[in-house]
Structures are given as C-alpha cells and as structure tokens.
Design a protein around this motif. Structure first.
Motif, mmCIF file in Angstrom:
data_model
loop_
_atom_site.group_PDB
_atom_site.id
_atom_site.type_symbol
_atom_site.label_atom_id
_atom_site.label_comp_id
_atom_site.label_asym_id
_atom_site.label_seq_id
_atom_site.Cartn_x
_atom_site.Cartn_y
_atom_site.Cartn_z
ATOM 1 N N LEU A 193 0.832 -1.201 0.000
ATOM 2 C CA LEU A 193 0.000 0.000 0.000
ATOM 3 C C LEU A 193 0.867 1.251 0.000
ATOM 4 O O LEU A 193 0.603 2.207 -0.720
ATOM 5 C CB LEU A 193 -0.918 0.018 1.225
ATOM 6 N N ALA B 134 2.232 1.485 -3.407
ATOM 7 C CA ALA B 134 1.222 1.946 -4.365
ATOM 8 C C ALA B 134 0.981 3.439 -4.193
ATOM 9 O O ALA B 134 0.887 4.181 -5.177
ATOM 10 C CB ALA B 134 -0.081 1.172 -4.175
ATOM 11 N N TYR C 181 0.945 3.245 -12.979
ATOM 12 C CA TYR C 181 1.783 2.197 -12.383
ATOM 13 C C TYR C 181 0.894 1.147 -11.734
ATOM 14 O O TYR C 181 0.117 1.449 -10.849
ATOM 15 C CB TYR C 181 2.710 2.837 -11.349
ATOM 16 N N ILE D 88 1.322 -2.004 -9.587
ATOM 17 C CA ILE D 88 2.306 -2.816 -8.895
ATOM 18 C C ILE D 88 1.800 -4.246 -8.826
ATOM 19 O O ILE D 88 0.615 -4.520 -9.022
ATOM 20 C CB ILE D 88 2.605 -2.302 -7.474
ATOM 21 N N GLN D 89 2.748 -5.130 -8.554
ATOM 22 C CA GLN D 89 2.375 -6.526 -8.345
ATOM 23 C C GLN D 89 1.363 -6.553 -7.192
ATOM 24 O O GLN D 89 1.403 -5.702 -6.321
ATOM 25 C CB GLN D 89 3.627 -7.305 -7.972
ATOM 26 N N ASN D 90 0.451 -7.486 -7.140
ATOM 27 C CA ASN D 90 -0.565 -7.581 -6.076
ATOM 28 C C ASN D 90 -1.549 -6.418 -6.083
ATOM 29 O O ASN D 90 -2.134 -6.082 -5.055
ATOM 30 C CB ASN D 90 0.056 -7.630 -4.681
ATOM 31 N N GLY E 244 -2.521 -3.670 -5.189
ATOM 32 C CA GLY E 244 -2.333 -2.534 -4.300
ATOM 33 C C GLY E 244 -3.487 -1.553 -4.253
ATOM 34 O O GLY E 244 -3.293 -0.353 -4.163
#
Ligand code: ATP
Ligand code: MG
Lengths: 211, 391
Positions: free
Chosen positions: A108, A111, B81, B83-85, B87
């Motif tokens: 998180l 991200a 972007y 991201i992996q998983n 997020g």
C-alpha cells in the motif's frame, strides 16, 4: 454512602474534575507528541530503536520517584504532575504508532508512492488510516495508566482523587480510600469505553454499510 | 519520435549488479514486455522509470527530458503504475481508488465522477461497483480496477509489474484483451513485466529478454521465435513453443523443393522430353536468366505440338507465386484457399528458386503435431514429392 456524599459530595466533584483535567492534559500532550514522533521514527529507522528504548527506560522509573524528580524542576502542584504523567503516556502510544505504521502493508505504501502521493499524503491518507486501530490501542492503554497514576499525583500536591486516597490512608478511613478509588476506576472505564468508540470510528471501513 | 530513452542504466546493490548497462529507446504506442528469470532486474529497471528507485548511473529521458531533473511526485502522477498484487487501498471505495491520482491532481469532483464511470465501464464492471470496497470484489475484478486506475489520469506511459499473476486463464485473457485494446486503440505506451512467455508473445510489440541484469535480446515476438539469440532465450521460449511456432515462422524458402522447369526459348519437343524424364505434367517456364515467366501444361504441348512454336509462345503467363521470404503460415492459407496443388517460389529478383507442394505442407503439419525434431531439413530432401503433384 449517603453520609459520605453529604459530607464530601462537593469535594468529590472538585477532585474528580481536577483528576480529569490533569489526566486529559497529560494524555493530550502524550498523543500530540508520541504519534508524530512514532511516524517520524518509521522514516528514520536508525534512531527508532534508541528512541523507543529511551522511552522504555523512562517507563521503568517508579511513578513515585518520577513525580519526586519533577519537584526540583517544576516545584509542586499540577504542572510537575502533568509533565510526569505525560512522560508515562508516551511509551505505549509511541510504540504502537511505530508498530502500527510498520505493519501497514508495504504494497500500500508502495502503491501510494507509485501513484504520486507525497510522503505526507501517503502518511495522512493511507498509513495513519490503516494504522489507526493499533495506535488507538496504545492511546487506550496510556489513558488507563494516566488515570490510575494521576491518583499518585496528589503526593506532590496536584490534587485529584488521590487526595481522598492519601487522606484515607493517613487517617485510617476506608470510606475515604474507597471514595477515592472507586471514582478512579469508574473514570478509567468510562474513558476506555469512549476511546473504544472512537477507535471504531477511526477503523478504516473496508465494507459497504449493511454488508 | 522516441518517448522513452534509457541510456547506460546501472543499478548496483552492494556488490551485485541488479541492472547492467540497460539501453533502450521506446516509441509512443509500443507494448514492451520484460521477461526473464527471477532476479534478472525487470522490476528494478521498471521502477527506475518512475523514480521509485534511483539508478547508480545512466540516464532516463521522457520526450527528451531527463527525469532526474523532474519532481518525482509529479512524474509519478504522469506515469500509470500497476504494482504486483494490485495494491488497491482497502479503506477506499472503488470510486476513490480509481480517481486517486485525479484527486491528487485536484480535478473537480464532477470530472472525477465522470472519469470513475468511464473507467468502470472500461473494466467491464457494473457502475454500482463504484461504491463497493476492494474486499467486496473478486481477485480478478480487483485486478481490472488496478489496471484502469493506472489510466484514470490519462497517463501516456503505463508500467505494469506482473499485473495478471495468479489469475485463472480466462480472466487473464480478458485482461490481456483489455490492455492490448488500450494500447492499440488509445495509443498508450506499455511497459509490462511478465513471467509468462505466452503472455509476452501475445501482447508485446517488442520483448526484452533479461538475465542477470543484462538485456539478452530485444526484438519483436516473431523475430525472437525465429532467431532466438542463444540457448537461454530458447529455453525461455521452451521447446514446445519453438516446435509449435515452426509452421508460423518458417519461411517458404526454407521448405521449398526443387522445381522442374524449362526455358522460354526451348522447343516443345525438349519440354515434352523433360516432362517424360521427370514424370510431371506441368513445367514452370523461366527466361534465360532464370526469371519466372509462366507455366506450360501437357495439354498445351499436345495442342501445339509440331507447329514450330517455342514454349514462350504457348505458356500461360498468368501464374501465382510466393516470395521465398514470406512466412509459410500465410502460404498455407493461400494454397489451400485457391486449391493449388503447388506454388512456385521466387526470390526478390523473380528468379525461380523452388516450389512448395502439398506434400511439403503435409510434412509441416505432421512436424507441428508430432514435434519431430531430428528430421533432415526439408530443402535438402530429394524432390520425390513433386512428380505426381504438379498441377
Ligand atoms: N533493495 C534491494 N537490496 C538489495 N538487492 C536487491 C534489492 N532489490 C532487488 N535486489 C536484487 O536485484 C536483483 C534484481 O531484482 P529485481 O526485483 O529487479 O528482479 P526481477 O527481475 O523483478 O525478479 P522477479 O521476476 O522475481 O520479480 C535481484 O538479484 C535482487 O536480489
Ligand atoms: Mg519483479
């Protein structure tokens, strides 16, 4: 019981108010210092161990000794008591803030940063929100400690419900001891309950209403 | 015009080179897939592009501007972007998640709501999902949101780090369609990390194969299948895929067999002799330089025999042929569609170089299905096949 209220009712109200006032200020100061400090420590991990260690050491100083140590610095009365209780309130909040922030799912944080949140935005909009339950648990623990230890503050002339207890001890009057202790317990329970509600409010919602 | 230029990028962690002299120029609208073994530096390279990591040395330019001189926060808001998983923020509704970057960019609420609706539609999910929380969506639905979230602020460059890992093949395929469509229809530029060679082959306009921080090969999917740079690339592609890919990447020239031909200036008698010798009923006709001109069948020879004409006078000039470097896959289709029994193969200067017969095609299909690898090259085989096959 009724006789007790008739004799000490007015005093009880006053002492309860003093008690609330001293603990509330100490806790408030603890919160506004320990939470930002805890957040800061997650950004400067090198000093985190040292700082939390220091707070732990302060925590181990016996309450009476700490209060006594305040006298040469701040004299007697509410001020030294508030300072001492503030020091006591720091550790649980600091430690829980640090742990709560550290335990935020790193994806998180990643991200948030990756989408272009500034450091402060990531803290305010994501990390603190996610860490809120853990931080609140620390605040609740501190609140209980502070309310209990405020009773000791009467020892350095700060007033509060401790006055009843100390008087009772000096005069061998169990009714005074109980008359001071029971309100402290009730106060601690009420505050814990209220903070519990606040914790629920701050716990991030992850489901729609009614689901 | 070059959108993204990476020059001599290095990233060193302690003693190990996570990325070793990475160079690449990416055009707008490309779909670049990074593929390689675990720890080969794919994520590291990708994260230097939006300054999630800082390179040890080298430069990255976007539209000719060095990103090291840009404000990293602003830069990241311009680059999608994933991201992996995924997020997704668990404490934010799908709507809030989708318009997270637009909100950071301070778009007015109305515009944000509109965008959220547009995006959820793009993700092919119902609009009332906007008020749900991520935990109330399935894994695949969350990944869809993760993908469109990276597009909500009209980013031109989108970085995706294994976005479809751990998904069932059907969901995966529909998400692949989604991103491929975005690239083709909206001209977005994708940089996409995957472990899945099939995914890379389907999506990429160019594939970057990485190993130990180095680019082993950077090329189009076709070229990578056709000319794997080394054994590492071959093993990454996998023996199965190489065999499967053979019919689709083998050129006509590679499988052509020797053609039976005659020259325009020859007499019908000579032609008939050649037919008799090679036991065929049709001859391809070339000029004296070997350039393909037409063909002549036994019927014409029969009709004009003894009239003193040359082959050039009676041949059928209306001939269908294929170039030697065209891909067999297309040729197969053309031969089958038009019902030809064979097709002459020519080089760039129209010289006749051989012929592809139906028998050759049978061999190709047989190879593809049975995966026989130790057969001799088709071009070296004796031309036994063509005799009875000439149309
Ligand atoms: N923060 C770090 N500190 C030290 N080494 C690192 C760090 N991050 C990555 N590495 C190393 O750099 C190399 C490249 O890592 P990277 O994450 O780019 O690999 P990758 O190609 O994305 O692998 P995967 O397919 O497993 O995701 C690896 O050897 C890894 O161990
Ligand atoms: Mg990776």
């Amino acid at each position: 019981m009724i006789a007790f209220f008739q004799e000490f009712g007015g005093q009880l109200l006053l002492k309860t108010w003093q008690h609330i006032y001293i603990s509330a200020i100490a806790l408030f100061l603890g919160v506004i210092v320990a939470i930002p400090l805890g957040v800061l420590l997650t950004r400067y991990k090198r000093i985190a161990g040292f700082t939390i260690g220091l707070a732990s050491v302060l925590q181990t100083v016996p309450a009476m000794a700490l209060l006594a140590m305040m006298i040469p610095l701040f004299g007697i009365g509410a001020l030294p008591a508030i300072v001492a209780l503030f020091i006591y309130s720091l550790l649980p909040i600091l430690r829980n803030t640090y742990l709560g922030m550290e335990n935020v799912d790193p994806t998180l944080r990643d991200a948030a940063k990756g989408m272009g949140m500034s450091n402060l935005q990531s803290i305010m909009r994501v990390e603190l929100r996610m860490a809120a339950p853990v931080i609140m648990a620390g605040v609740r623990l501190s609140a209980t400690y502070v309310i209990a230890w405020t009773a000791l503050a009467s020892y350095i002339g700060a007033g509060g419900l401790g006055d009843f207890i100390f008087n009772g001890l000096n005069l061998y009057r169990p009714d005074l001891i109980l008359g001071g202790s029971i309100p402290v317990i009730i106060l601690a329970l009420i505050v814990d309950f209220l903070l519990g509600r606040l914790e629920l409010l701050l716990t991030p919602r992850t489901k729609q209403e009614g689901n | 015009m070059t959108l993204l230029k990476m020059s001599h990028l290095n990233k060193i962690y302690g003693g190990t080179k996570a990325v070793d002299d990475f160079n690449m120029e990416i055009e707008k609208g490309e779909f670049i897939c990074f593929i390689g073994t675990s720890g080969s530096g794919k994520t590291t390279t990708m994260r230097m592009i939006n300054r999630m990591l800082h390179q040890t040395s080298g430069t990255i330019e976007i539209n000719g501007e060095d990103i090291a001189k840009m404000d990293p926060v602003k830069l990241r808001r311009k680059i999608g972007y994933v991201i992996q998983n995924v997020g997704l923020m668990p404490h934010m509704t799908i709507r809030e998640n989708i318009v997270l970057v637009p909100k950071l960019l301070k778009w007015p609420e109305e515009k944000r709501n509109e965008k959220a609706k547009e995006m959820i539609k793009m993700a092919e999910l119902p609009e009332d999902y906007l008020d749900r929380y991520p935990a109330e969506l399935s894994g695949g639905q969350q990944q869809r949101i993760g993908v469109v979230r990276a597009l909500a602020a009209d980013q031109d460059i989108i970085l995706m780090d294994e976005p479809f890992g751990a998904l069932d093949p059907i969901t995966r395929e529909s998400l692949q369609d989604l991103v491929k469509d975005l690239q083709e229809r909206l001209g977005k530029t994708f940089i996409f990390v995957t472990h899945d060679m099939d995914e890379a082959l389907t999506l990429a306009t160019r594939i970057v194969i990485m190993s130990h921080g180095k680019q082993v090969q950077v090329d189009t999917p076709d070229n990578i299948l056709r000319h794997p740079a080394n054994e590492f690339v071959e093993s990454l592609i996998g023996q199965d895929r190489l065999i499967q890919a053979r019919p689709s990447i083998t050129t006509v020239g590679q499988v052509a067999t020797k053609a039976v031909s005659a020259r325009e200036s020859q007499t019908l008698k000579e032609a008939l002799g050649e037919m008799h010798n090679k036991r065929v009923d049709t001859l391809l006709v070339t000029d004296d330089d070997g350039v393909l001109r037409g063909f002549v069948g036994i019927e014409q020879i029969n009709q004009y025999y003894g009239t003193g004409k040359e082959i050039g006078d009676i041949m059928d000039k209306n001939i269908f042929y294929v170039k030697e470097d065209s891909v067999i896959r297309d040729t197969v289709e053309r031969i089958l569609k038009r019902g030809f029994k064979n097709v002459p193969v020519i080089d760039h200067d129209h010289h006749l170089v051989g012929i592809v017969t139906r028998a050759t095609l049978v061999d190709m299909v047989y190879d593809a299905l049975w995966g026989e690898s130790d057969k001799p090259e088709k071009a070296d085989q004796p031309d036994k096949a063509e005799a009875g096959d000439q149309a």
